[in-house]
Scaffold this active site. Structure first.
Site, PDB file in Angstrom:
ATOM      1  N   GLN A  70      12.525   0.744   9.110  1.00 42.28           N
ATOM      2  CA  GLN A  70      11.505   1.912   9.039  1.00 42.28           C
ATOM      3  C   GLN A  70      11.090   2.115  10.524  1.00 42.28           C
ATOM      4  OE1 GLN A  70       7.319   1.866   7.555  1.00 42.28           O
ATOM      5  NE2 GLN A  70       8.098   2.948   5.676  1.00 42.28           N
ATOM      6  N   CYS A 100       1.669   5.875   6.336  1.00 41.98           N
ATOM      7  CA  CYS A 100       0.830   4.736   6.556  1.00 41.98           C
ATOM      8  C   CYS A 100      -0.628   5.246   6.991  1.00 41.98           C
ATOM      9  CB  CYS A 100       1.304   3.754   7.999  1.00 41.98           C
ATOM     10  SG  CYS A 100       0.110   2.710   8.625  1.00 41.98           S
ATOM     11  N   GLY A 201       2.903   1.753  -5.448  1.00 34.60           N
ATOM     12  CA  GLY A 201       1.357   1.606  -5.813  1.00 34.60           C
ATOM     13  C   GLY A 201       0.888   0.740  -7.006  1.00 34.60           C
ATOM     14  N   ARG A 225       1.709  -4.986  -1.697  1.00 39.53           N
ATOM     15  CA  ARG A 225       0.682  -6.137  -1.595  1.00 39.53           C
ATOM     16  C   ARG A 225       0.597  -6.884  -2.831  1.00 39.53           C
ATOM     17  NH1 ARG A 225      -4.500  -2.853  -1.974  1.00 39.53           N
ATOM     18  NH2 ARG A 225      -3.146  -1.529  -3.121  1.00 39.53           N
TER      19      ARG A 225
END
Length: 346
Positions: A70, A100, A201, A225
Protein backbone atom coordinates in the site's frame (compact mmCIF):
# COMPACT_ATOMS: atom_id res chain seq x y z
CA UNK A 1 -13.84 -11.93 -4.81
CA UNK A 2 -11.83 -11.48 -7.99
CA UNK A 3 -8.96 -9.00 -8.32
CA UNK A 4 -6.94 -9.56 -11.47
CA UNK A 5 -6.00 -13.24 -11.56
CA UNK A 6 -6.66 -13.60 -7.83
CA UNK A 7 -9.95 -15.28 -6.95
CA UNK A 8 -10.85 -16.00 -3.29
CA UNK A 9 -14.35 -16.63 -2.02
CA UNK A 10 -15.23 -14.29 0.89
CA UNK A 11 -11.63 -13.54 1.92
CA UNK A 12 -10.69 -12.47 5.44
CA UNK A 13 -7.94 -9.89 5.01
CA UNK A 14 -5.31 -8.30 7.24
CA UNK A 15 -5.63 -4.51 6.95
CA UNK A 16 -2.58 -2.27 6.49
CA UNK A 17 -1.51 -0.67 9.78
CA UNK A 18 1.51 1.52 10.33
CA UNK A 19 4.01 0.06 12.82
CA UNK A 20 1.89 -3.10 13.07
CA UNK A 21 1.70 -5.07 9.82
CA UNK A 22 5.41 -5.69 9.47
CA UNK A 23 6.89 -8.99 8.28
CA UNK A 24 6.73 -10.63 11.72
CA UNK A 25 3.06 -9.82 12.29
CA UNK A 26 2.09 -10.73 8.73
CA UNK A 27 3.75 -14.12 9.14
CA UNK A 28 1.78 -14.75 12.34
CA UNK A 29 -1.51 -13.67 10.76
CA UNK A 30 -0.85 -15.79 7.69
CA UNK A 31 -0.24 -18.78 9.95
CA UNK A 32 -3.67 -18.26 11.47
CA UNK A 33 -5.48 -18.02 8.18
CA UNK A 34 -5.39 -14.46 6.81
CA UNK A 35 -6.27 -14.88 3.12
CA UNK A 36 -4.53 -11.68 2.00
CA UNK A 37 -2.03 -9.52 3.91
CA UNK A 38 -1.14 -5.86 3.40
CA UNK A 39 2.14 -4.15 4.18
CA UNK A 40 2.35 -1.06 6.33
CA UNK A 41 1.56 1.98 4.20
CA UNK A 42 4.56 3.37 2.32
CA UNK A 43 5.17 7.03 1.50
CA UNK A 44 5.43 7.80 -2.22
CA UNK A 45 7.91 10.59 -1.57
CA UNK A 46 10.08 8.29 0.55
CA UNK A 47 10.13 5.72 -2.23
CA UNK A 48 11.18 8.34 -4.77
CA UNK A 49 14.08 9.30 -2.51
CA UNK A 50 15.03 5.67 -1.90
CA UNK A 51 14.58 5.86 1.88
CA UNK A 52 15.73 2.47 3.12
CA UNK A 53 13.17 2.16 5.92
CA UNK A 54 10.36 2.60 3.40
CA UNK A 55 11.93 0.15 0.96
CA UNK A 56 12.17 -2.42 3.75
CA UNK A 57 8.42 -2.16 4.34
CA UNK A 58 7.80 -3.58 0.86
CA UNK A 59 9.76 -6.79 1.40
CA UNK A 60 7.74 -9.96 1.82
CA UNK A 61 8.21 -13.72 1.41
CA UNK A 62 6.34 -16.03 -0.96
CA UNK A 63 4.54 -17.70 1.97
CA UNK A 64 2.79 -14.39 2.61
CA UNK A 65 1.06 -14.38 -0.77
CA UNK A 66 -1.35 -13.02 -1.72
CA UNK A 67 0.52 -9.94 -0.47
CA UNK A 68 -0.30 -6.30 -1.16
CA UNK A 69 1.84 -3.16 -1.00
CA UNK A 70 0.00 0.00 0.00
CA UNK A 71 1.29 3.46 -0.94
CA UNK A 72 0.16 6.98 -0.08
CA UNK A 73 0.83 10.47 -1.36
CA UNK A 74 -0.90 13.58 -2.72
CA UNK A 75 0.75 14.05 -6.11
CA UNK A 76 -0.14 12.28 -9.34
CA UNK A 77 3.49 12.28 -10.47
CA UNK A 78 4.86 11.04 -7.15
CA UNK A 79 2.24 8.31 -6.82
CA UNK A 80 2.79 7.06 -10.37
CA UNK A 81 6.55 6.90 -9.84
CA UNK A 82 6.17 5.23 -6.43
CA UNK A 83 3.69 2.74 -7.86
CA UNK A 84 6.20 1.68 -10.52
CA UNK A 85 8.85 1.19 -7.82
CA UNK A 86 6.46 -0.77 -5.59
CA UNK A 87 5.30 -2.92 -8.50
CA UNK A 88 8.91 -3.97 -9.12
CA UNK A 89 8.73 -5.86 -5.80
CA UNK A 90 6.08 -8.07 -7.40
CA UNK A 91 3.07 -7.73 -5.08
CA UNK A 92 -0.14 -9.50 -6.03
CA UNK A 93 -1.69 -6.06 -6.32
CA UNK A 94 -1.09 -2.47 -5.26
CA UNK A 95 -3.34 -0.50 -2.94
CA UNK A 96 -3.73 3.27 -2.65
CA UNK A 97 -4.26 4.70 0.82
CA UNK A 98 -7.08 7.22 0.58
CA UNK A 99 -8.28 6.57 4.13
CA UNK A 100 -5.59 7.13 6.76
CA UNK A 101 -6.88 9.77 9.20
CA UNK A 102 -3.56 10.33 10.99
CA UNK A 103 -2.27 13.89 11.05
CA UNK A 104 1.13 12.91 9.66
CA UNK A 105 -0.64 11.61 6.52
CA UNK A 106 -3.92 13.54 6.17
CA UNK A 107 -2.22 16.70 7.42
CA UNK A 108 0.01 16.57 4.34
CA UNK A 109 -2.91 16.29 1.94
CA UNK A 110 -2.69 12.52 1.51
CA UNK A 111 -4.74 9.61 2.84
CA UNK A 112 -8.20 10.66 4.03
CA UNK A 113 -7.51 14.32 3.17
CA UNK A 114 -8.19 13.47 -0.48
CA UNK A 115 -11.81 12.70 0.41
CA UNK A 116 -12.25 16.48 0.18
CA UNK A 117 -10.87 16.42 -3.38
CA UNK A 118 -12.68 13.64 -5.28
CA UNK A 119 -11.40 14.85 -8.65
CA UNK A 120 -7.80 14.75 -7.50
CA UNK A 121 -8.38 11.37 -5.88
CA UNK A 122 -9.59 10.02 -9.23
CA UNK A 123 -6.63 11.56 -11.09
CA UNK A 124 -4.15 9.98 -8.68
CA UNK A 125 -5.88 6.62 -9.02
CA UNK A 126 -5.78 6.85 -12.81
CA UNK A 127 -2.10 7.79 -12.80
CA UNK A 128 -1.25 4.77 -10.64
CA UNK A 129 -3.30 2.41 -12.78
CA UNK A 130 -1.55 3.71 -15.89
CA UNK A 131 1.91 3.33 -14.32
CA UNK A 132 1.73 -0.39 -13.48
CA UNK A 133 0.58 -3.68 -14.94
CA UNK A 134 -0.59 -5.23 -11.66
CA UNK A 135 -4.15 -4.66 -10.35
CA UNK A 136 -4.71 -1.50 -8.31
CA UNK A 137 -7.17 -1.15 -5.44
CA UNK A 138 -8.12 1.60 -3.00
CA UNK A 139 -8.76 1.75 0.73
CA UNK A 140 -10.78 4.73 1.94
CA UNK A 141 -13.43 6.03 4.33
CA UNK A 142 -17.00 7.18 3.77
CA UNK A 143 -16.19 10.90 3.85
CA UNK A 144 -14.33 13.69 5.61
CA UNK A 145 -17.01 14.24 8.27
CA UNK A 146 -20.67 13.36 8.86
CA UNK A 147 -21.79 16.48 6.99
CA UNK A 148 -19.82 15.60 3.85
CA UNK A 149 -20.18 11.85 3.33
CA UNK A 150 -19.37 11.47 -0.37
CA UNK A 151 -18.36 7.85 -0.81
CA UNK A 152 -21.19 7.17 -3.29
CA UNK A 153 -19.88 9.96 -5.49
CA UNK A 154 -16.29 8.78 -5.16
CA UNK A 155 -16.78 5.12 -6.06
CA UNK A 156 -17.83 5.62 -9.72
CA UNK A 157 -14.95 8.06 -10.20
CA UNK A 158 -12.51 5.40 -9.00
CA UNK A 159 -14.17 2.75 -11.13
CA UNK A 160 -13.76 4.96 -14.18
CA UNK A 161 -10.10 5.46 -13.22
CA UNK A 162 -9.58 1.70 -13.53
CA UNK A 163 -9.53 0.64 -9.88
CA UNK A 164 -10.10 -3.12 -9.45
CA UNK A 165 -11.62 -3.13 -5.94
CA UNK A 166 -12.34 -0.80 -3.04
CA UNK A 167 -12.04 -1.32 0.71
CA UNK A 168 -14.30 0.96 2.76
CA UNK A 169 -13.87 1.74 6.44
CA UNK A 170 -17.25 2.74 7.80
CA UNK A 171 -16.12 5.96 9.49
CA UNK A 172 -15.33 9.49 8.39
CA UNK A 173 -11.90 11.00 8.80
CA UNK A 174 -13.16 13.31 11.56
CA UNK A 175 -14.37 10.34 13.59
CA UNK A 176 -10.89 8.80 13.54
CA UNK A 177 -11.55 5.52 15.41
CA UNK A 178 -14.23 6.80 17.77
CA UNK A 179 -17.82 5.65 17.98
CA UNK A 180 -19.14 2.78 15.88
CA UNK A 181 -18.32 2.07 12.26
CA UNK A 182 -21.32 2.71 10.02
CA UNK A 183 -21.86 -0.55 8.17
CA UNK A 184 -24.98 0.84 6.46
CA UNK A 185 -22.81 3.07 4.26
CA UNK A 186 -20.68 0.09 3.27
CA UNK A 187 -23.87 -1.74 2.27
CA UNK A 188 -24.87 1.25 0.12
CA UNK A 189 -21.49 1.15 -1.59
CA UNK A 190 -21.90 -2.55 -2.30
CA UNK A 191 -25.35 -1.97 -3.81
CA UNK A 192 -23.96 0.51 -6.35
CA UNK A 193 -20.39 -0.60 -7.00
CA UNK A 194 -19.37 -2.42 -10.16
CA UNK A 195 -16.13 -3.63 -8.57
CA UNK A 196 -15.55 -5.85 -5.50
CA UNK A 197 -16.14 -4.17 -2.14
CA UNK A 198 -14.15 -5.03 0.98
CA UNK A 199 -15.77 -4.05 4.28
CA UNK A 200 -13.69 -2.70 7.17
CA UNK A 201 -14.39 -1.36 10.64
CA UNK A 202 -15.17 -2.82 14.08
CA UNK A 203 -14.48 -6.49 13.43
CA UNK A 204 -13.33 -7.59 16.88
CA UNK A 205 -14.40 -11.24 16.88
CA UNK A 206 -15.44 -13.98 14.48
CA UNK A 207 -19.10 -13.10 15.01
CA UNK A 208 -18.38 -9.58 13.77
CA UNK A 209 -16.93 -11.02 10.57
CA UNK A 210 -20.08 -13.00 9.88
CA UNK A 211 -22.28 -10.04 10.83
CA UNK A 212 -20.30 -7.75 8.52
CA UNK A 213 -20.76 -10.08 5.53
CA UNK A 214 -24.47 -10.44 6.28
CA UNK A 215 -25.06 -6.74 6.89
CA UNK A 216 -23.12 -5.31 3.95
CA UNK A 217 -23.11 -8.08 1.35
CA UNK A 218 -19.40 -7.28 0.87
CA UNK A 219 -17.18 -9.46 -1.27
CA UNK A 220 -14.49 -9.57 1.42
CA UNK A 221 -13.80 -8.23 4.89
CA UNK A 222 -10.71 -6.57 6.31
CA UNK A 223 -9.60 -6.79 9.93
CA UNK A 224 -7.33 -4.16 11.44
CA UNK A 225 -7.19 -3.33 15.15
CA UNK A 226 -9.16 -6.47 16.01
CA UNK A 227 -6.18 -8.58 14.94
CA UNK A 228 -3.58 -6.86 17.13
CA UNK A 229 -2.63 -9.37 19.80
CA UNK A 230 -5.34 -11.61 18.39
CA UNK A 231 -4.18 -13.19 15.11
CA UNK A 232 -6.45 -16.12 16.01
CA UNK A 233 -9.36 -14.04 14.72
CA UNK A 234 -8.59 -14.99 11.10
CA UNK A 235 -8.92 -18.72 11.68
CA UNK A 236 -11.94 -18.22 13.91
CA UNK A 237 -13.70 -16.06 11.32
CA UNK A 238 -13.08 -18.59 8.58
CA UNK A 239 -14.27 -21.45 10.78
CA UNK A 240 -17.48 -19.60 11.52
CA UNK A 241 -18.03 -18.65 7.88
CA UNK A 242 -17.36 -22.15 6.57
CA UNK A 243 -18.68 -24.39 9.32
CA UNK A 244 -21.05 -22.27 11.35
CA UNK A 245 -19.01 -22.64 14.53
CA UNK A 246 -15.73 -21.45 16.03
CA UNK A 247 -13.35 -24.29 16.85
CA UNK A 248 -10.14 -22.41 17.57
CA UNK A 249 -10.51 -21.17 21.15
CA UNK A 250 -7.10 -19.96 22.33
CA UNK A 251 -6.40 -20.13 26.04
CA UNK A 252 -3.69 -18.29 27.93
CA UNK A 253 -1.07 -20.87 26.90
CA UNK A 254 -1.79 -20.25 23.22
CA UNK A 255 -1.76 -16.50 23.61
CA UNK A 256 1.54 -16.47 25.47
CA UNK A 257 3.11 -18.95 23.05
CA UNK A 258 2.17 -16.80 20.05
CA UNK A 259 3.42 -13.65 21.80
CA UNK A 260 6.79 -15.37 22.24
CA UNK A 261 6.81 -16.56 18.63
CA UNK A 262 5.95 -13.04 17.46
CA UNK A 263 8.77 -11.57 19.56
CA UNK A 264 11.33 -14.00 18.12
CA UNK A 265 10.24 -13.18 14.58
CA UNK A 266 10.44 -9.48 15.33
CA UNK A 267 14.01 -9.90 16.56
CA UNK A 268 14.87 -12.04 13.54
CA UNK A 269 13.62 -9.44 11.06
CA UNK A 270 14.59 -6.21 12.86
CA UNK A 271 17.47 -7.13 15.12
CA UNK A 272 17.58 -7.44 18.89
CA UNK A 273 17.18 -3.75 19.77
CA UNK A 274 14.34 -2.68 17.50
CA UNK A 275 12.72 -6.11 17.38
CA UNK A 276 12.35 -6.02 21.16
CA UNK A 277 11.26 -2.38 21.37
CA UNK A 278 8.63 -2.61 18.64
CA UNK A 279 6.98 -5.65 20.21
CA UNK A 280 5.99 -3.62 23.25
CA UNK A 281 2.82 -2.37 21.59
CA UNK A 282 1.50 -5.93 21.26
CA UNK A 283 1.74 -7.34 24.79
CA UNK A 284 -1.30 -5.55 26.20
CA UNK A 285 -3.60 -7.20 23.68
CA UNK A 286 -1.96 -10.63 23.72
CA UNK A 287 -2.47 -10.75 27.48
CA UNK A 288 -5.71 -8.76 27.74
CA UNK A 289 -8.10 -10.01 30.40
CA UNK A 290 -5.67 -12.30 32.17
CA UNK A 291 -5.29 -12.01 35.97
CA UNK A 292 -2.95 -9.38 37.42
CA UNK A 293 -1.64 -8.60 33.97
CA UNK A 294 -0.84 -4.91 34.57
CA UNK A 295 2.12 -5.81 36.77
CA UNK A 296 3.50 -8.19 34.16
CA UNK A 297 2.87 -5.75 31.32
CA UNK A 298 4.83 -3.07 33.17
CA UNK A 299 7.84 -5.39 33.36
CA UNK A 300 7.54 -6.37 29.70
CA UNK A 301 7.64 -2.81 28.38
CA UNK A 302 10.66 -1.93 30.52
CA UNK A 303 12.79 -4.90 29.56
CA UNK A 304 15.28 -4.39 26.72
CA UNK A 305 16.64 -7.92 26.41
CA UNK A 306 14.30 -10.13 24.39
CA UNK A 307 15.54 -13.25 26.19
CA UNK A 308 14.45 -11.76 29.51
CA UNK A 309 11.08 -10.89 27.95
CA UNK A 310 10.66 -14.56 27.05
CA UNK A 311 11.48 -15.53 30.64
CA UNK A 312 8.92 -13.04 32.00
CA UNK A 313 6.25 -14.46 29.68
CA UNK A 314 7.03 -18.04 30.62
CA UNK A 315 6.99 -17.20 34.32
CA UNK A 316 3.62 -15.53 33.81
CA UNK A 317 2.34 -18.63 32.02
CA UNK A 318 3.23 -20.69 35.10
CA UNK A 319 1.43 -18.10 37.22
CA UNK A 320 -1.63 -18.39 34.99
CA UNK A 321 -1.57 -22.15 35.44
CA UNK A 322 -2.18 -21.57 39.13
CA UNK A 323 -4.93 -19.05 38.43
CA UNK A 324 -6.60 -21.53 36.08
CA UNK A 325 -6.70 -24.18 38.79
CA UNK A 326 -8.40 -21.63 41.01
CA UNK A 327 -10.96 -20.82 38.30
CA UNK A 328 -9.77 -17.22 37.93
CA UNK A 329 -9.22 -17.19 34.17
CA UNK A 330 -12.09 -16.40 31.86
CA UNK A 331 -12.22 -18.74 28.87
CA UNK A 332 -12.44 -17.38 25.33
CA UNK A 333 -15.74 -19.18 24.75
CA UNK A 334 -17.31 -17.03 27.47
CA UNK A 335 -16.12 -13.88 25.71
CA UNK A 336 -17.62 -15.05 22.41
CA UNK A 337 -20.95 -15.71 24.09
CA UNK A 338 -21.07 -12.25 25.64
CA UNK A 339 -19.96 -10.62 22.41
CA UNK A 340 -22.65 -12.32 20.35
CA UNK A 341 -25.24 -10.91 22.75
CA UNK A 342 -23.92 -7.39 22.13
CA UNK A 343 -24.09 -7.87 18.38
CA UNK A 344 -27.86 -8.28 18.61
CA UNK A 345 -28.02 -4.65 19.72
CA UNK A 346 -26.20 -3.39 16.61
Amino acid sequence: MKIGELHIERPVILAPMEDVTDRSFRKICKKFGADIVYTEFVSAEALRRGVEKSVQKMLFEDYERPAVIQIFGNSEEAMAEAAAIAASYNPDYLDINFGCPAKKVAGKGAGAALLREPEKMARIAASVVKAVSVPVTVKTRIGWDRDSINILDIVPRLEDAGIDAIAVHGRTRSEMYKGTADWDWIARVKERARIPVIANGDIWAAQDALAMFNHTGADGIMIGRGSIGNPFIFRQAKELLQNGTVVTLPGFRDRIAVAIEHLKLSVEFKGEKYGTLEMRRHYATYLKGLPKVSRVRDRLVRENDWRCVVEILRDYEAECERYAKEGKIREYAEYLNDHSKRLVLR
